[in-house]
Design a protein around this motif. Structure first.
Motif, PDB file in Angstrom:
ATOM      1  N   GLY A 131      19.522   5.949  41.681  1.00  0.00           N
ATOM      2  CA  GLY A 131      19.229   7.097  42.547  1.00  0.00           C
ATOM      3  C   GLY A 131      19.518   6.775  44.000  1.00  0.00           C
ATOM      4  N   TYR A 132      19.043   7.641  44.873  1.00  0.00           N
ATOM      5  CA  TYR A 132      19.278   7.416  46.292  1.00  0.00           C
ATOM      6  C   TYR A 132      18.358   6.318  46.819  1.00  0.00           C
ATOM      7  CZ  TYR A 132      22.461  11.318  46.685  1.00  0.00           C
ATOM      8  OH  TYR A 132      23.550  12.137  46.550  1.00  0.00           O
ATOM      9  N   ASN A 175      21.654   6.901  34.196  1.00  0.00           N
ATOM     10  CA  ASN A 175      20.527   6.026  34.523  1.00  0.00           C
ATOM     11  C   ASN A 175      20.300   5.004  33.409  1.00  0.00           C
ATOM     12  OD1 ASN A 175      18.169   4.845  35.399  1.00  0.00           O
ATOM     13  ND2 ASN A 175      17.137   6.779  35.865  1.00  0.00           N
ATOM     14  N   ARG A 198      20.765   5.937  53.754  1.00  0.00           N
ATOM     15  CA  ARG A 198      20.361   6.356  52.410  1.00  0.00           C
ATOM     16  C   ARG A 198      21.598   6.832  51.656  1.00  0.00           C
ATOM     17  NH1 ARG A 198      18.375  11.212  50.123  1.00  0.00           N
ATOM     18  NH2 ARG A 198      16.772  10.905  48.539  1.00  0.00           N
ATOM     19  N   LYS A 199      21.889   6.203  50.509  1.00  0.00           N
ATOM     20  CA  LYS A 199      23.047   6.600  49.717  1.00  0.00           C
ATOM     21  C   LYS A 199      22.751   6.397  48.234  1.00  0.00           C
ATOM     22  CE  LYS A 199      25.699   2.284  49.577  1.00  0.00           C
ATOM     23  NZ  LYS A 199      27.011   1.665  49.846  1.00  0.00           N
ATOM     24  N   MET A 200      23.652   6.922  47.402  1.00  0.00           N
ATOM     25  CA  MET A 200      23.461   6.852  45.950  1.00  0.00           C
ATOM     26  C   MET A 200      23.647   5.430  45.452  1.00  0.00           C
ATOM     27  SD  MET A 200      22.701   8.551  43.272  1.00  0.00           S
ATOM     28  CE  MET A 200      22.751   8.326  41.491  1.00  0.00           C
ATOM     29  N   HIS A 201      22.672   4.968  44.641  1.00  0.00           N
ATOM     30  CA  HIS A 201      22.733   3.652  44.003  1.00  0.00           C
ATOM     31  C   HIS A 201      22.975   3.906  42.521  1.00  0.00           C
ATOM     32  CE1 HIS A 201      20.870  -0.282  42.578  1.00  0.00           C
ATOM     33  NE2 HIS A 201      21.834  -0.648  43.394  1.00  0.00           N
ATOM     34  N   ASN A 202      24.154   3.513  42.025  1.00  0.00           N
ATOM     35  CA  ASN A 202      24.590   3.909  40.681  1.00  0.00           C
ATOM     36  C   ASN A 202      24.055   3.050  39.548  1.00  0.00           C
ATOM     37  OD1 ASN A 202      26.110   6.098  41.553  1.00  0.00           O
ATOM     38  ND2 ASN A 202      27.913   4.833  41.932  1.00  0.00           N
ATOM     39  N   GLU A 224      11.623   4.637  45.762  1.00  0.00           N
ATOM     40  CA  GLU A 224      12.801   4.769  46.627  1.00  0.00           C
ATOM     41  C   GLU A 224      12.739   3.709  47.725  1.00  0.00           C
ATOM     42  OE1 GLU A 224      15.209   8.157  49.175  1.00  0.00           O
ATOM     43  OE2 GLU A 224      13.865   8.753  47.573  1.00  0.00           O
TER      44      GLU A 224
END
Length: 325
Positions: free
Chosen positions: A190-191, A296, A200-204, A320
Motif C-alpha cells: 500500500g501507500y 497484496n 508517500r508513494k505506492m509500496h508494491n 502506514e
C-alpha cells in the motif's frame, strides 16, 4: 314520366320547351354508371375486409395466426424460466467456481451482449406480428450467446479442476522468511513513506526485516526466470514464474542459491537476506503478481502460519509506516 322543363323567351314573350341534347343525356348516363361502379367497388372492398365475407381459407389462416401467437407466448414464458436458470448458473460460476480457482468473473457486458448487426433482423420487419417475432428472436439469440459464453467458462473451469493439484502448489502460499529468522514485518502493501525521499508513494510488496544471510524461501513451485541485479532499485533479486498467472519477486538479496531456468519447489532456499540496491537495511522485499498486476502478498499466507500469527502480521503490514526500500 320525365318532367318537361320550360324557359321564358323575352323576345317573343312566350314560354318555350327546353330540349336536352342527346349527347348531354349520354354523358349523364355514363357519369352515373362510372359513379355507381366506383361506389360498388368501394363497398365491395370494405365488405371483403370484414368478417361478413370471410372465406374458409381466411378462417384457417386466422386460427393459424392465433395459434402462432399462443406458441410465441408459451415460448417467451419458457425463456423466462431458462433465463432464471442461466442467471443462477452464472452466479455460481462467478461467485463460487471462478473464486475457488482464483479467476476473475466474466462481466455482464460479455455475458449478456446481443448482436449488434442491425441487418440481422431486417427480414422479420414489416409484418402484422413483427414486434412479437422480433422480440422472441432477439431473446433466443441473446440466450444462445449467454449459453455459449457459459459453456466456454465451464470448459475453462474443468481444465483448472484437472490441474487443481498443480495450481495449489503454484500459488505463493508461504512467507519468504520464516518467523524464527524474522525480526519484524517492516512494511506492508500500500501507500508508504519512501525512506529516501520521505514522499508517500505506492509500496508494491512487503518488507521482511531479518539479519543478513537469513535464508529466503520460494513461496510456491515454479521456474526461476531472473536471478540478477539488472532491475533498478532491487539490487540482487529473483523472479519465479509459478504458472496460472502467478509470479513472485524477492529483492535486496546478499547472494543467490538458484539460477535462471532452475525449477524450484515451495520451501526451497533460493537466496539470502541482504541490503543490496535501494535499501535502508537488511530485509527481503517480496512481491506477488497475478496476471501481470501486483497484488497484496498478505492474501496468500495460508501455508505455514497460524490464524493468530496471520492476524499479528496483518496488523503490522497494514500500519502506514516507512518502507525499507
Amino acid at each position: 314520366m320525365a318532367k318537361v322543363k320550360y324557359y321564358y323567351d323575352s323576345e317573343n314573350l312566350a314560354y318555350k320547351k327546353i330540349k336536352t341534347r342527346k349527347r348531354i343525356k349520354f354523358g349523364y348516363a355514363v357519369l352515373f354508371l362510372v359513379a355507381s361502379s366506383l361506389f360498388g367497388f368501394l363497398v365491395f372492398v370494405l365488405l371483403i375486409n370484414t368478417s361478413y365475407f370471410e372465406t374458409p381459407k381466411d378462417r384457417l389462416q386466422a386460427r393459424e395466426i392465433e395459434n402462432l401467437q399462443l406458441q410465441y407466448s408459451i415460448l417467451n414464458k419458457k425463456m423466462d424460466e431458462i433465463d432464471a436458470v442461466a442467471e443462477a448458473i452464472e452466479d455460481r460460476d462467478d461467485n463460487i467456481y471462478r473464486v475457488y480457482f482464483n479467476k476473475t468473473e466474466i462481466p455482464d457486458s460479455i455475458r449478456k451482449s446481443g448482436f449488434r448487426d442491425i441487418k440481422r433482423y431486417k427480414d422479420l420487419e414489416g409484418y402484422n406480428n413483427s414486434k412479437l417475432v422480433l422480440t422472441t428472436t432477439k431473446r433466443i439469440d441473446k440466450l444462445s450467446k449467454q449459453l455459449a459464453v457459459q459453456s466456454k467458462s465451464l470448459d475453462e473451469i474443468l481444465k483448472l479442476a484437472g490441474a487443481k493439484g498443480n495450481l495449489l502448489l503454484a500459488i505463493p502460499a508461504i512467507q519468504p522468511v520464516q518467523n524464527e529468522n524474522l525480526r519484524r514485518v517492516a512494511s506492508g502493501f500500500g501507500y508508504r513513506t519512501d525512506p529516501f525521499t520521505k514522499v508517500r508513494k505506492m509500496h508494491n510488496g512487503m518488507d521482511f526485516a531479518a539479519n543478513t544471510g537469513a535464508p529466503i524461501y520460494a513461496t510456491g513451485d515454479g521456474v526461476v526466470v531472473r536471478a540478477d541485479n539488472a532491475a533498478s532499485g532491487f539490487g540482487n533479486h529473483i523472479v519465479i514464474r509459478h504458472g496460472f498467472g502467478y509470479e513472485s519477486l524477492y529483492a535486496h538479496l546478499s547472494k543467490y542459491n538458484c539460477k535462471p531456468g532452475q525449477r524450484v519447489k515451495r520451501g526451497d532456499i533460493i537466496g539470502y537476506v541482504g541490503s543490496t540496491g535501494r535499501s535502508e537495511g537488511p530485509h527481503c522485499h517480496y512481491e506477488v503478481h497475478k496476471d501481470g498486476q501486483v497484488v497484496n502478498p498478505l492474501n496468500f499466507y495460508y501455508g505455514n502460519i497460524s490464524a493468530v500469527e496471520y492476524v499479528a502480521i496483518s496488523h503490522l503490514a497494514n500500519l502506514e509506516n516507512q518502507s525499507l526500500d
